[in-house]
Design a protein around this motif. Structure first.
Motif, PDB file in Angstrom:
ATOM      1  N   UNK A 306       0.828  -1.206   0.000  1.00 33.58           N
ATOM      2  CA  UNK A 306       0.000   0.000   0.000  1.00 33.58           C
ATOM      3  C   UNK A 306       0.861   1.254   0.000  1.00 33.58           C
ATOM      4  N   UNK A 307       0.329   2.311  -0.556  1.00 28.61           N
ATOM      5  CA  UNK A 307       1.008   3.599  -0.576  1.00 28.61           C
ATOM      6  C   UNK A 307       0.137   4.617  -1.274  1.00 28.61           C
ATOM      7  N   UNK A 308       0.533   5.879  -1.164  1.00 24.25           N
ATOM      8  CA  UNK A 308      -0.160   6.923  -1.901  1.00 24.25           C
ATOM      9  C   UNK A 308       0.636   7.211  -3.167  1.00 24.25           C
ATOM     10  N   UNK A 392      16.609  10.049  -0.372  1.00 25.94           N
ATOM     11  CA  UNK A 392      16.732   8.605  -0.533  1.00 25.94           C
ATOM     12  C   UNK A 392      17.349   8.279  -1.894  1.00 25.94           C
ATOM     13  N   UNK A 393      17.923   7.096  -1.983  1.00 31.66           N
ATOM     14  CA  UNK A 393      18.493   6.651  -3.253  1.00 31.66           C
ATOM     15  C   UNK A 393      17.416   6.235  -4.235  1.00 31.66           C
ATOM     16  N   UNK A 394      16.200   6.031  -3.741  1.00 29.60           N
ATOM     17  CA  UNK A 394      15.112   5.582  -4.606  1.00 29.60           C
ATOM     18  C   UNK A 394      13.923   6.527  -4.474  1.00 29.60           C
ATOM     19  N   UNK A 395      12.872   6.265  -5.255  1.00 29.33           N
ATOM     20  CA  UNK A 395      11.706   7.140  -5.281  1.00 29.33           C
ATOM     21  C   UNK A 395      10.930   7.135  -3.978  1.00 29.33           C
ATOM     22  N   UNK A 396      10.041   8.116  -3.786  1.00 27.91           N
ATOM     23  CA  UNK A 396       9.310   8.251  -2.513  1.00 27.91           C
ATOM     24  C   UNK A 396       8.371   7.100  -2.198  1.00 27.91           C
ATOM     25  N   UNK A 397       7.908   6.357  -3.206  1.00 31.45           N
ATOM     26  CA  UNK A 397       6.982   5.258  -2.943  1.00 31.45           C
ATOM     27  C   UNK A 397       7.647   3.890  -3.012  1.00 31.45           C
ATOM     28  N   UNK A 398       8.972   3.855  -3.071  1.00 31.09           N
ATOM     29  CA  UNK A 398       9.679   2.579  -3.189  1.00 31.09           C
ATOM     30  C   UNK A 398       9.794   1.881  -1.838  1.00 31.09           C
ATOM     31  N   UNK A 399      10.063   0.587  -1.871  1.00 31.42           N
ATOM     32  CA  UNK A 399      10.240  -0.179  -0.641  1.00 31.42           C
ATOM     33  C   UNK A 399      11.497   0.259   0.103  1.00 31.42           C
ATOM     34  N   UNK A 417      17.834   8.800  22.174  1.00 27.96           N
ATOM     35  CA  UNK A 417      16.900   8.940  23.292  1.00 27.96           C
ATOM     36  C   UNK A 417      17.634   9.014  24.620  1.00 27.96           C
ATOM     37  N   UNK A 418      18.783   8.328  24.740  1.00 28.95           N
ATOM     38  CA  UNK A 418      19.556   8.364  25.996  1.00 28.95           C
ATOM     39  C   UNK A 418      20.068   9.757  26.306  1.00 28.95           C
ATOM     40  N   UNK A 419      20.246  10.594  25.289  1.00 29.05           N
ATOM     41  CA  UNK A 419      20.711  11.968  25.487  1.00 29.05           C
ATOM     42  C   UNK A 419      19.543  12.949  25.566  1.00 29.05           C
ATOM     43  N   UNK A 420      18.343  12.421  25.687  1.00 28.74           N
ATOM     44  CA  UNK A 420      17.127  13.243  25.732  1.00 28.74           C
ATOM     45  C   UNK A 420      16.932  14.066  24.463  1.00 28.74           C
ATOM     46  N   UNK A 421      17.476  13.590  23.357  1.00 28.18           N
ATOM     47  CA  UNK A 421      17.273  14.244  22.065  1.00 28.18           C
ATOM     48  C   UNK A 421      16.161  13.489  21.326  1.00 28.18           C
ATOM     49  N   UNK A 422      15.101  14.192  21.006  1.00 29.39           N
ATOM     50  CA  UNK A 422      13.955  13.579  20.329  1.00 29.39           C
ATOM     51  C   UNK A 422      14.099  13.756  18.823  1.00 29.39           C
ATOM     52  N   UNK A 423      14.155  12.645  18.121  1.00 29.39           N
ATOM     53  CA  UNK A 423      14.313  12.657  16.668  1.00 29.39           C
ATOM     54  C   UNK A 423      13.008  12.193  16.026  1.00 29.39           C
ATOM     55  N   UNK A 424      12.524  12.978  15.074  1.00 27.50           N
ATOM     56  CA  UNK A 424      11.289  12.635  14.367  1.00 27.50           C
ATOM     57  C   UNK A 424      11.429  12.876  12.882  1.00 27.50           C
ATOM     58  N   UNK A 425      10.507  12.311  12.103  1.00 31.04           N
ATOM     59  CA  UNK A 425      10.512  12.475  10.648  1.00 31.04           C
ATOM     60  C   UNK A 425       9.172  13.044  10.210  1.00 31.04           C
ATOM     61  N   UNK A 426       9.185  13.824   9.141  1.00 29.84           N
ATOM     62  CA  UNK A 426       7.956  14.409   8.622  1.00 29.84           C
ATOM     63  C   UNK A 426       8.146  14.700   7.139  1.00 29.84           C
ATOM     64  N   UNK A 427       7.190  15.386   6.558  1.00 30.09           N
ATOM     65  CA  UNK A 427       7.217  15.660   5.134  1.00 30.09           C
ATOM     66  C   UNK A 427       6.178  14.842   4.393  1.00 30.09           C
ATOM     67  N   UNK A 428       5.960  15.167   3.124  1.00 27.84           N
ATOM     68  CA  UNK A 428       4.928  14.499   2.334  1.00 27.84           C
ATOM     69  C   UNK A 428       5.196  13.006   2.190  1.00 27.84           C
ATOM     70  N   UNK A 429       6.455  12.641   1.963  1.00 31.19           N
ATOM     71  CA  UNK A 429       6.789  11.227   1.805  1.00 31.19           C
ATOM     72  C   UNK A 429       6.482  10.441   3.068  1.00 31.19           C
ATOM     73  N   UNK A 430       6.847  11.000   4.210  1.00 31.61           N
ATOM     74  CA  UNK A 430       6.597  10.332   5.496  1.00 31.61           C
ATOM     75  C   UNK A 430       5.105  10.244   5.777  1.00 31.61           C
ATOM     76  N   UNK A 432       2.678  10.043   3.642  1.00 34.03           N
ATOM     77  CA  UNK A 432       2.104   8.984   2.810  1.00 34.03           C
ATOM     78  C   UNK A 432       2.370   7.603   3.395  1.00 34.03           C
ATOM     79  N   UNK A 433       3.574   7.408   3.917  1.00 32.80           N
ATOM     80  CA  UNK A 433       3.932   6.112   4.510  1.00 32.80           C
ATOM     81  C   UNK A 433       3.124   5.858   5.780  1.00 32.80           C
TER      82      UNK A 433
END
Length: 657
Positions: A306-308, A392-399, A417-430, A432-433
């Protein structure tokens, strides 16, 4: 980490421009978004080729040769069914009225809310198919009731004219019983409405949640509900089709009391009789053959992804597709959907430590397979937040991109997380996933809820445990075959030239839930009309074998016509310019084709013949708990037959009042 990152191609002939708005693109006014192409059009005058990404241009093309041919085929089936232009036109008029009403209302709401571009197309497709089909059932039932009224009431010639009148009371019980069968037309819509939500969508405007049962998904950037409105718009159109069919079609058909032609579906059709005789004589072989055949067709469904769809899945003539290809050739496929990574620190980062922190986070991301470049975007004013653009090395809808996003979201997040640094991802590609992940997680509970509610409804109607289970098992075979065809065509590329598939990829993430909800409702409609005829005969004293043949021969033609209409309408949308809706249209066409002709008209009578009287088994304790719904009116017929006999003796036919 930034090696190879460029905004101008190596040959200097292509330039990539990223436009950043002050709000999410879903929250930006469409008039403002339209200003960007106007600026680009000025550059086209100077010999440049300007193309735009999928976020800036939308394809709203609706209506084409395929859709017109589908409706023409539906009209031909209706005329052959009824033998009357007027009666054939009633379902078409009802469907067009409901679609026009629902889509006008939905588009009016776009002044306050945003709809995904595929919503009007889905609404039109479902509204036309459901509206025509449901009106077909009502018109057919209305005519059968009128003909029984004439046959059963006993007629006499009025000495004052040539009008045909009916004697009071004669045949009254049978007519009341038969009129009760029209309840099936209302009950037939219930399984579709039983496709209830796992969680009610916020802001869903429709009262019919058959298609609103898809969890609403929020935009990660703005928090606004965006994708959930697509099934709600389709649900509103389907609900409107049912209401209009019930009221408008019934009112219009009632005007044709005196001129309704004879009902060809009422008599046992020789083809239907021959077919049910064939499948019941070889019942065991038919059941085994159908299960094996549909099981083989369903094998590819295990690879469903599945994907958009991204710009690469758009029409080759669209600006979104041309832009996708240009970027892919000049800058790599991953440049079509960069990933935004954000790191939040517990304390402000000093300017001296800024580069060190950026390198530390960037190295962790670059260590993940598939990460091509990591570019620091900047640091917030309070110096607590850093942003990175990951290509990414491949397209936004690739595996590969899917694995990269999951690795950043899970692996890199845990590392810091051990350093209390919160890492997150966003954007149109994310986004859709994440939409696809949420819908995939909700699929099994949704399917279980829908089937559970409909099993209960069918047990109430048919007073049987076996018949509902048989109906549901047949539906699972149909939906499995439908998914298998979709995967083979749109993911594997089988028969790609035939279905105009120029690039394979994941299937629209809303497809499984939409297809399951729609197909389940239609499958139960066909089951209701086919098996209720068998149940009607069985409840009036016929043995199991006779009831199967009698119910089949009197209902098969209606189910056949309804299935052909659905296949024609859905098939017409397979070649629609809006490529996102093509897999849904093909899946629905294949699903209805398999369910109506293979499962309902072949597997069901064969399996019920093997079961015999056991098909109508219901434990006594369950019979006491379930409410009684006399859909066929058997109780009314039985209770009033003595009265009819008495009146027939005392008042001979033709006696004056």
């Amino acid at each position: 980490m930034t090696s190879g990152m460029r905004m101008v191609s190596k040959d200097g002939r292509s330039a990539l421009i990223q436009i950043r708005f002050h709000e999410s693109t879903n929250a930006i006014d469409t008039d403002l978004m339209a200003q960007v192409p106007k600026v680009g059009d000025q550059l086209n005058k100077h010999g440049m080729q300007i193309e735009y990404g999928q976020e800036l241009v939308y394809s709203n093309e609706m209506g084409g040769l395929g859709e017109a041919l589908g409706l023409l085929a539906a009209a031909i089936v209706l005329f052959l069914m009824f033998g009357s232009f007027l009666l054939a036109g009633l379902p078409l008029a009802s469907a067009f009225t409901s679609v026009a009403f629902a889509l006008t209302g939905a588009l009016a709401f776009t002044h306050w809310i945003s709809l995904q571009q595929v919503a009007p197309m889905l609404g039109a497709m479902l509204g036309l198919a459901v509206g025509i089909d449901y009106s077909l059932f009502i018109v057919n039932r209305h005519r059968r009731t009128l003909i029984h009224e004439v046959e059963d009431s006993g007629q006499y010639a009025d000495p004052r004219g040539d009008q045909t009148q009916h004697r009071d009371g004669d045949g009254h019980g049978r007519q009341r019983g038969r009129s009760r069968r029209s309840d099936r037309d209302d009950l037939a819509g219930c399984p579709r409405d039983c496709a209830d939500p796992l969680a009610q969508p916020d802001g869903c405007p429709s009262g019919d949640h058959g298609l609103c049962g898809r969890r609403c998904v929020t935009d990660p950037d703005s928090g606004n509900v965006v994708f959930g409105r697509t099934p709600c718009a389709a649900s509103q159109t389907a609900a409107s089709a049912e209401v209009v069919a019930h009221d408008l079609t019934t009112a219009a058909a009632s005007k044709r009391r005196r001129s309704a032609p004879a009902d060809p579906a009422e008599a046992a059709h020789p083809v239907a009789s021959a077919w049910v005789g064939f499948v019941t004589r070889r019942a065991a072989f038919v059941v085994a053959a159908v299960v094996v055949l549909l099981g083989l067709i369903a094998i590819p469904s295990s690879q469903l992804r599945l994907g958009l769809p991204d710009g690469g899945n758009e029409s080759p003539n669209s600006s979104a597709y041309k832009s996708y290809v240009m970027i892919e050739k000049a800058f790599g496929a991953g440049a079509n959907g960069p990933i935004l990574v954000v790191a939040d620190f517990p304390e402000p980062v000093s300017k001296d430590d800024e580069a060190e922190q950026q390198v530390a986070i960037g190295r962790e991301i670059m260590a993940i397979p598939g990460a091509e470049q990591v570019v620091p975007v900047g640091v917030s004013e309070d110096r607590k937040t850093m942003a990175f653009q990951v290509v990414s090395a491949d397209g936004p809808s690739s595996e590969q991109t899917l694995s990269l996003v999951h690795a950043i979201r899970d692996g890199v997040k845990k590392t810091f997380a051990a350093q209390d640094i919160k890492v997150g991802v966003t954007g149109a590609t994310v986004a859709n996933i994440e939409v696809s992940d949420r819908l995939a997680d909700a699929l099994i509970p949704y399917l279980a809820l829908v089937m559970g509610l409909s099993l209960l409804l069918l047990m109430i109607v048919f007073r049987s445990v076996v018949v509902p289970i048989l109906a549901t098992a047949g539906f699972l075979l149909s939906v499995g075959a439908s998914f298998g065809v979709i995967v083979a065509v749109y993911q594997w590329g089988w028969l790609a030239p035939v279905f105009d598939v120029h690039r394979t990829g994941p299937v629209f993430s809303f497809m499984p839930t939409l297809l399951i909800g729609i197909l389940f409702g239609l499958a139960m409609d066909y089951q209701m009309f086919l098996v209720s005829g068998m149940h009607e005969a069985y409840s009036h004293g016929a043995n199991a074998a006779t009831a199967i043949k009698r119910g089949f021969t009197h209902s098969a033609k209606v189910v056949l016509a309804a299935g052909l209409i659905m296949v024609a309408v859905f098939g017409g949308f397979v070649y629609t310019p809006m490529t996102m809706s093509r897999p849904i249209a093909l899946g629905l066409a294949i699903g209805v084709l398999v369910d109506a002709f293979v499962v309902r008209l072949t597997l069901t009578p064969a399996a019920m013949h093997l079961l015999g009287d056991r098909a109508w088994w219901l434990p006594e304790w369950l019979d006491k708990i379930l409410p009684h719904v006399d859909v066929e009116g058997a109780a009314l017929v039985d209770s009033e037959q003595p009265v009819e006999a008495e009146q027939a003796v005392e008042e001979p036919v033709g006696a004056p009042r």
